[in-house]
Design a protein around this motif. Structure first.
Motif, PDB file in Angstrom:
ATOM      1  N   VAL A 108       3.332  46.812 -96.585  1.00  0.00           N
ATOM      2  CA  VAL A 108       3.304  46.721 -97.658  1.00  0.00           C
ATOM      3  C   VAL A 108       4.559  46.853 -98.256  1.00  0.00           C
ATOM      4  O   VAL A 108       5.575  47.359 -97.238  1.00  0.00           O
ATOM      5  N   LEU A 109       5.247  45.525 -98.841  1.00  0.00           N
ATOM      6  CA  LEU A 109       6.185  45.074 -98.660  1.00  0.00           C
ATOM      7  C   LEU A 109       6.615  44.841-100.842  1.00  0.00           C
ATOM      8  O   LEU A 109       5.362  45.128-100.721  1.00  0.00           O
ATOM      9  N   SER A 110       7.556  44.893-100.583  1.00  0.00           N
ATOM     10  CA  SER A 110       7.782  45.342-101.931  1.00  0.00           C
ATOM     11  C   SER A 110       9.506  44.837-102.613  1.00  0.00           C
ATOM     12  O   SER A 110      10.361  44.361-101.640  1.00  0.00           O
ATOM     13  N   PHE A 111       9.039  44.346-103.795  1.00  0.00           N
ATOM     14  CA  PHE A 111      10.091  42.833-104.236  1.00  0.00           C
ATOM     15  C   PHE A 111      10.243  43.360-105.463  1.00  0.00           C
ATOM     16  O   PHE A 111       9.206  43.523-105.897  1.00  0.00           O
ATOM     17  N   ILE A 112      11.256  43.171-106.057  1.00  0.00           N
ATOM     18  CA  ILE A 112      11.843  43.218-107.489  1.00  0.00           C
ATOM     19  C   ILE A 112      12.198  41.606-108.029  1.00  0.00           C
ATOM     20  O   ILE A 112      12.505  40.302-107.114  1.00  0.00           O
ATOM     21  N   SER A 113      11.189  40.911-108.843  1.00  0.00           N
ATOM     22  CA  SER A 113      11.273  39.830-109.348  1.00  0.00           C
ATOM     23  C   SER A 113      12.171  39.191-110.528  1.00  0.00           C
ATOM     24  O   SER A 113      12.786  40.604-111.247  1.00  0.00           O
ATOM     25  N   SER A 114      12.618  38.204-110.317  1.00  0.00           N
ATOM     26  CA  SER A 114      14.106  37.927-111.239  1.00  0.00           C
ATOM     27  C   SER A 114      13.926  36.382-111.859  1.00  0.00           C
ATOM     28  O   SER A 114      13.071  35.806-110.847  1.00  0.00           O
ATOM     29  N   VAL A 115      13.666  36.164-113.146  1.00  0.00           N
ATOM     30  CA  VAL A 115      13.338  34.952-113.857  1.00  0.00           C
ATOM     31  C   VAL A 115      14.823  34.312-114.439  1.00  0.00           C
ATOM     32  O   VAL A 115      15.147  34.672-115.138  1.00  0.00           O
ATOM     33  N   ALA A 116      14.925  32.889-113.792  1.00  0.00           N
ATOM     34  CA  ALA A 116      15.928  32.348-114.435  1.00  0.00           C
ATOM     35  C   ALA A 116      15.883  30.599-114.713  1.00  0.00           C
ATOM     36  O   ALA A 116      14.585  29.953-114.207  1.00  0.00           O
ATOM     37  N   THR A 117      16.527  30.512-116.242  1.00  0.00           N
ATOM     38  CA  THR A 117      16.282  29.439-116.682  1.00  0.00           C
ATOM     39  C   THR A 117      17.483  28.356-116.234  1.00  0.00           C
ATOM     40  O   THR A 117      18.797  29.323-116.779  1.00  0.00           O
ATOM     41  N   PHE A 118      17.103  27.319-117.143  1.00  0.00           N
ATOM     42  CA  PHE A 118      18.308  26.739-117.231  1.00  0.00           C
ATOM     43  C   PHE A 118      19.396  26.603-118.828  1.00  0.00           C
ATOM     44  O   PHE A 118      18.535  27.134-120.251  1.00  0.00           O
ATOM     45  N   ASN A 119      20.396  26.554-118.679  1.00  0.00           N
ATOM     46  CA  ASN A 119      21.322  26.761-120.131  1.00  0.00           C
ATOM     47  C   ASN A 119      21.370  25.537-120.869  1.00  0.00           C
ATOM     48  O   ASN A 119      21.700  24.720-119.620  1.00  0.00           O
ATOM     49  N   THR A 120      21.483  25.645-122.122  1.00  0.00           N
ATOM     50  CA  THR A 120      21.369  24.335-122.777  1.00  0.00           C
ATOM     51  C   THR A 120      20.644  22.827-122.297  1.00  0.00           C
ATOM     52  O   THR A 120      21.459  22.482-121.908  1.00  0.00           O
TER      53      THR A 120
END
Length: 282
Positions: free
Chosen positions: A240-252
């Motif tokens: 069982v693996l555990s992950f925290i998700s993070s989402v990034a987008t481009f500025n301007t």
């Protein structure tokens, strides 16, 4: 790792034949902003904002863009506002495989490769996967080919009963997080294709969650972990693996395609997951 063109883009929901005034009023109300507050932010007057919204005054191209900026209108929808006001679209929509975006593609490739052995991917506004690294490929091992046919869709792959869903040990929690995320995107983009996707994946049957454990062999107790965000607990090869998700987008962003790209990275949430991934991804 290969970057491919995005799938179906989220279509603008601007009603045909409506002027820019009602559209601007809709965005202002969605942002829970008064005419006076918008006027102060945009360097205008509440009277002028009222006249624009009721059609008594035609805003300049500069004013449309200024109001859209202060209302945090998505780039695609800013073009729709300009068209409704009688102006040409301001933001291009360049295909991701166009030579003009060579530098962008190269940068995304370096980013995804540099994140290995941890999973990372790039999605468009409809959650279609346009690029992924070997960490993602590892998690998708065993998924039926029918779900892997282009365009790969991150939500469908994750929540489909023949996709990753049976392997996610805290499926109900993770599913709730993903559906809430989609609801926020639908409210922001007003996208009919995104709404259709939401209705599809929300209707998938949900099996009972398996026992929730931290990273380690399935069925064996693991040292307790204090998570700082909701983890995705997923089985892989008997662990069982555990992950925290993070989402990034481009500025301007200055291009519709670029504005709708999002980079999602999965940070290992405990030392056991780190050790395991480093041992299998070479």
């Amino acid at each position: 790792m290969t970057i491919v063109p995005p799938g179906t883009q989220a279509a603008s929901a601007a009603p045909v034949g409506r002027g820019v005034g009602p559209l601007l009023r809709g965005w202002r109300e969605r942002r829970r902003m008064s005419q006076l507050e918008l006027a102060l932010r945009a360097g205008s007057s509440a009277r002028h904002i009222s006249f624009v919204e009721t059609g008594r005054s035609r805003p300049s191209e500069e004013m449309v863009l200024r109001l859209a900026e202060h209302l945090d209108v998505p780039v695609r929808e800013r073009n729709a506002l300009l068209l409704a006001a009688g102006y040409a679209p301001h933001y291009p929509r360049t295909p991701l495989d166009d030579p003009a975006l060579d530098a962008l593609r190269a940068g995304l490739e370096r980013l995804l490769q540099g994140y290995e052995p941890y999973p990372a991917l790039v999605m468009d506004a409809r959650y279609d996967v346009v690029a992924a690294n070997r960490g993602i490929t590892m998690l998708l091992e065993g998924v039926p080919e029918s779900l892997l046919a282009p365009p790969l869709n991150a939500m469908r792959l994750t929540l489909h009963p023949r996709g990753l869903a049976p392997r996610i040990r805290n499926l109900r929690e993770w599913r709730g997080h993903l559906l809430a995320q989609m609801e926020r995107q639908i409210a922001l983009y007003r996208s009919a294709p995104l709404r259709e996707l939401y209705e599809e994946v929300a209707a998938y049957p949900v099996a009972k969650d398996g026992p929730t454990t931290t990273a380690g062999p399935v069925g064996e107790p693991a040292d307790p972990v204090q998570y700082f965000a909701l983890p995705m607990l997923i089985e892989h090869e008997g662990r069982v693996l555990s992950f925290i998700s993070s989402v990034a987008t481009f500025n301007t962003p200055m291009d519709v395609t670029v504005a709708e790209l999002a980079v999602e990275t999965f940070l290992p949430a405990d030392p056991a997951t780190v050790k395991y991934l480093r041992s299998i991804v070479n």
